[in-house]
Design a protein around this motif. Sequence first.
Motif, PDB file in Angstrom:
ATOM      1  N   THR A 233       0.827  -1.204   0.000  1.00  0.00           N
ATOM      2  CA  THR A 233       0.000   0.000   0.000  1.00  0.00           C
ATOM      3  C   THR A 233       0.859   1.250   0.000  1.00  0.00           C
ATOM      4  O   THR A 233       0.611   2.203  -0.729  1.00  0.00           O
ATOM      5  CB  THR A 233      -0.919   0.012   1.242  1.00  0.00           C
ATOM      6  N   ARG A 234       1.922   1.216   0.798  1.00  0.00           N
ATOM      7  CA  ARG A 234       2.808   2.372   0.850  1.00  0.00           C
ATOM      8  C   ARG A 234       3.478   2.596  -0.492  1.00  0.00           C
ATOM      9  O   ARG A 234       3.633   3.720  -0.952  1.00  0.00           O
ATOM     10  CB  ARG A 234       3.850   2.170   1.945  1.00  0.00           C
ATOM     11  N   GLU A 235       3.911   1.513  -1.155  1.00  0.00           N
ATOM     12  CA  GLU A 235       4.525   1.641  -2.468  1.00  0.00           C
ATOM     13  C   GLU A 235       3.536   2.212  -3.469  1.00  0.00           C
ATOM     14  O   GLU A 235       3.885   3.055  -4.301  1.00  0.00           O
ATOM     15  CB  GLU A 235       5.034   0.284  -2.955  1.00  0.00           C
ATOM     16  N   TYR A 236       2.279   1.742  -3.390  1.00  0.00           N
ATOM     17  CA  TYR A 236       1.268   2.251  -4.314  1.00  0.00           C
ATOM     18  C   TYR A 236       1.091   3.755  -4.155  1.00  0.00           C
ATOM     19  O   TYR A 236       1.062   4.508  -5.122  1.00  0.00           O
ATOM     20  CB  TYR A 236      -0.058   1.545  -4.068  1.00  0.00           C
ATOM     21  N   ARG A 237       0.998   4.201  -2.872  1.00  0.00           N
ATOM     22  CA  ARG A 237       0.804   5.634  -2.645  1.00  0.00           C
ATOM     23  C   ARG A 237       1.976   6.428  -3.193  1.00  0.00           C
ATOM     24  O   ARG A 237       1.803   7.485  -3.793  1.00  0.00           O
ATOM     25  CB  ARG A 237       0.667   5.917  -1.142  1.00  0.00           C
ATOM     26  N   PHE A 238       3.197   5.949  -2.970  1.00  0.00           N
ATOM     27  CA  PHE A 238       4.378   6.683  -3.429  1.00  0.00           C
ATOM     28  C   PHE A 238       4.390   6.826  -4.941  1.00  0.00           C
ATOM     29  O   PHE A 238       4.552   7.906  -5.476  1.00  0.00           O
ATOM     30  CB  PHE A 238       5.643   5.962  -2.961  1.00  0.00           C
ATOM     31  N   PHE A 239       4.199   5.681  -5.659  1.00  0.00           N
ATOM     32  CA  PHE A 239       4.280   5.747  -7.113  1.00  0.00           C
ATOM     33  C   PHE A 239       3.111   6.506  -7.722  1.00  0.00           C
ATOM     34  O   PHE A 239       3.253   7.187  -8.729  1.00  0.00           O
ATOM     35  CB  PHE A 239       4.378   4.342  -7.705  1.00  0.00           C
ATOM     36  N   ALA A 240       1.929   6.420  -7.088  1.00  0.00           N
ATOM     37  CA  ALA A 240       0.796   7.204  -7.581  1.00  0.00           C
ATOM     38  C   ALA A 240       1.078   8.687  -7.447  1.00  0.00           C
ATOM     39  O   ALA A 240       0.807   9.485  -8.344  1.00  0.00           O
ATOM     40  CB  ALA A 240      -0.476   6.833  -6.808  1.00  0.00           C
ATOM     41  N   SER A 241       1.660   9.059  -6.287  1.00  0.00           N
ATOM     42  CA  SER A 241       1.995  10.471  -6.080  1.00  0.00           C
ATOM     43  C   SER A 241       3.060  10.946  -7.051  1.00  0.00           C
ATOM     44  O   SER A 241       2.989  12.033  -7.604  1.00  0.00           O
ATOM     45  CB  SER A 241       2.468  10.672  -4.641  1.00  0.00           C
TER      46      SER A 241
ATOM     47  N   LEU B  73       4.945  14.048 -11.871  1.00  0.00           N
ATOM     48  CA  LEU B  73       5.628  14.061 -13.158  1.00  0.00           C
ATOM     49  C   LEU B  73       4.742  14.627 -14.252  1.00  0.00           C
ATOM     50  O   LEU B  73       5.202  15.358 -15.132  1.00  0.00           O
ATOM     51  CB  LEU B  73       6.072  12.641 -13.532  1.00  0.00           C
ATOM     52  N   LEU B  74       3.457  14.294 -14.205  1.00  0.00           N
ATOM     53  CA  LEU B  74       2.536  14.844 -15.200  1.00  0.00           C
ATOM     54  C   LEU B  74       2.461  16.354 -15.092  1.00  0.00           C
ATOM     55  O   LEU B  74       2.426  17.072 -16.084  1.00  0.00           O
ATOM     56  CB  LEU B  74       1.142  14.228 -15.010  1.00  0.00           C
ATOM     57  N   LEU B  75       2.469  16.849 -13.839  1.00  0.00           N
ATOM     58  CA  LEU B  75       2.386  18.293 -13.634  1.00  0.00           C
ATOM     59  C   LEU B  75       3.684  18.993 -13.990  1.00  0.00           C
ATOM     60  O   LEU B  75       3.689  20.100 -14.517  1.00  0.00           O
ATOM     61  CB  LEU B  75       2.055  18.585 -12.166  1.00  0.00           C
ATOM     62  N   SER B  76       4.814  18.329 -13.701  1.00  0.00           N
ATOM     63  CA  SER B  76       6.099  19.000 -13.904  1.00  0.00           C
ATOM     64  C   SER B  76       6.474  19.129 -15.355  1.00  0.00           C
ATOM     65  O   SER B  76       7.443  19.788 -15.695  1.00  0.00           O
ATOM     66  CB  SER B  76       7.197  18.237 -13.158  1.00  0.00           C
ATOM     67  N   ALA B  77       5.706  18.521 -16.252  1.00  0.00           N
ATOM     68  CA  ALA B  77       6.030  18.606 -17.674  1.00  0.00           C
ATOM     69  C   ALA B  77       5.944  20.028 -18.197  1.00  0.00           C
ATOM     70  O   ALA B  77       6.520  20.374 -19.207  1.00  0.00           O
ATOM     71  CB  ALA B  77       5.083  17.714 -18.483  1.00  0.00           C
TER      72      ALA B  77
ATOM     73  N   SER C  45      -1.377  20.028  -4.845  1.00  0.00           N
ATOM     74  CA  SER C  45      -1.927  19.376  -6.038  1.00  0.00           C
ATOM     75  C   SER C  45      -0.981  18.335  -6.618  1.00  0.00           C
ATOM     76  O   SER C  45      -1.395  17.529  -7.456  1.00  0.00           O
ATOM     77  CB  SER C  45      -2.237  20.431  -7.108  1.00  0.00           C
ATOM     78  N   HIS C  46       0.273  18.334  -6.188  1.00  0.00           N
ATOM     79  CA  HIS C  46       1.247  17.388  -6.714  1.00  0.00           C
ATOM     80  C   HIS C  46       1.302  16.084  -5.924  1.00  0.00           C
ATOM     81  O   HIS C  46       2.046  15.175  -6.296  1.00  0.00           O
ATOM     82  CB  HIS C  46       2.646  18.010  -6.709  1.00  0.00           C
ATOM     83  N   TYR C  47       0.572  16.014  -4.835  1.00  0.00           N
ATOM     84  CA  TYR C  47       0.604  14.824  -4.003  1.00  0.00           C
ATOM     85  C   TYR C  47      -0.543  13.889  -4.360  1.00  0.00           C
ATOM     86  O   TYR C  47      -1.631  14.336  -4.731  1.00  0.00           O
ATOM     87  CB  TYR C  47       0.529  15.212  -2.521  1.00  0.00           C
ATOM     88  N   GLY C  48      -0.289  12.601  -4.230  1.00  0.00           N
ATOM     89  CA  GLY C  48      -1.285  11.603  -4.590  1.00  0.00           C
ATOM     90  C   GLY C  48      -2.204  11.254  -3.436  1.00  0.00           C
ATOM     91  O   GLY C  48      -1.952  11.591  -2.271  1.00  0.00           O
ATOM     92  N   LYS C  49      -3.261  10.572  -3.762  1.00  0.00           N
ATOM     93  CA  LYS C  49      -4.248  10.142  -2.775  1.00  0.00           C
ATOM     94  C   LYS C  49      -3.580   9.345  -1.654  1.00  0.00           C
ATOM     95  O   LYS C  49      -2.805   8.441  -1.907  1.00  0.00           O
ATOM     96  CB  LYS C  49      -5.315   9.300  -3.472  1.00  0.00           C
ATOM     97  N   TRP C  50      -3.858   9.746  -0.442  1.00  0.00           N
ATOM     98  CA  TRP C  50      -3.383   9.114   0.782  1.00  0.00           C
ATOM     99  C   TRP C  50      -1.925   9.411   1.120  1.00  0.00           C
ATOM    100  O   TRP C  50      -1.395   8.829   2.065  1.00  0.00           O
ATOM    101  CB  TRP C  50      -3.650   7.609   0.775  1.00  0.00           C
ATOM    102  N   ASN C  51      -1.263  10.287   0.388  1.00  0.00           N
ATOM    103  CA  ASN C  51       0.031  10.743   0.889  1.00  0.00           C
ATOM    104  C   ASN C  51      -0.186  11.409   2.243  1.00  0.00           C
ATOM    105  O   ASN C  51      -1.139  12.186   2.423  1.00  0.00           O
ATOM    106  CB  ASN C  51       0.675  11.745  -0.055  1.00  0.00           C
TER     107      ASN C  51
END
Length: 421
Positions: free
Chosen positions: A3-11, A16-20, A295-301
């Motif tokens: 679960t922790r890995e999922y949250r990290f990679f989702a975030s 990355l999408l925003l930083s483009a 806005s750059h953080y993922g769900k559950w960070n």
Amino acid sequence: MKTREYRFFASLLIFLLLSATGHASPTASSIAVVLEQPREEQNVTETVATTVLTDIKPEKKVIGQYIRGIHLSVWVSGSEKRRRGAIDLFDNTELNTAVIDIKEYEGKVYIDGIKIVDANNAYVSAVPDIKDYVAKLKEKGVYTIARIVVFRDNTMTRKKPKLAVKNPDGTIWTDRNNIAWLDPYNQDAWDYNLQIAERAVSIGFDEIQFDYIRFPSDGNTKNCRYSKPHSATEASKALVGFLKEANRRLKNKGAKISIDVFGLTTTATDDMGIGQRIIEMTEWVDYVSPMVYPSHYGKWNYGIAEPNKEPYKVVYYAIEGALKRIPSEKLRPWLQDFSFGHHKYGKDEVRTQIQACYDNKIGNWLLWNSRSVYTRSALRGQDEGNSYQESDPPTSEMLKTAEKKQQAENTQEKPPTIEQV
């Protein structure tokens, strides 16, 4: 663990999408001070900054203990008309610092007098009087920072392919936006950026800020080929090596050095796949600016279901994490003054991020908006620019109350596991 890995990679994916597009793509607020050329649909409130009277000369502002600034795009800095909005903010609010683009990710350079830049047609005369402009800002007591996008560079990579990150077949690698990158291991690429930094110091800038001081992150990075064998350890060493060299070449000229890093570096335990290890990098710079945009953080960070709706908590926890790793006097975060996603940012959202800094006893901050559109109502008066006040009651109590409320509201909502996605 999953679960922790999922949250990290989702975030990380969201970031990355925003930083483009630089840091992020903003949406103007109706109560914002607009430093760009006004659009037809903008109202009178938005365009007031472009009509500020110039014959009133307030007393020179004296920079005190804290740095509080805004990003100014090259197009704002290059237009006398658009500069007026910025001058108004510096004259009449707590702001005292200008972060001015002198090299962006497309690779164009906005200061002249650099042989390698001129020889490769990389110079663009967007701010032809930049030396005078910097001098005028400093006369007003404004602290000046030159922002340089380091390794994401779509110009010099095309002019000198030997400096670029390559594909396995030897062609130039590009990210998902078809932007090429300089090879962070290549010391000629270091030297190119440091020549630009040295010229900025000679023009009069007080500080050099390195952005995109990292390895590529989006696109097919598995195809990236560098001038040296690549690993997380070696990537981190390369970035630290660049900063050591920057320190050697710039500090004796009287310049301060700062870096922009991903917001998650304040709590991540690895290099996030981009070479950024905040502790090691901090040793060689004066300021570190994690981009802690909610806005750059993922769900559950940080255990937050929708970080973009909880700006105070996101920034508080990010800063709290940073303070466990780096000295407080070097911490100067980028805060979000733009809207992204479904939650619109205005006065309350901007001010609560600032308060989250103060509640961690951090008085320095910068506001980011790629188009230089700022929410003036979120700013205090000039006389409050050298102080801050923590929340009352204490922040720990505020967060505990908020967390209890959040838990009560989300008793049925649990973070998804990898198997559920």
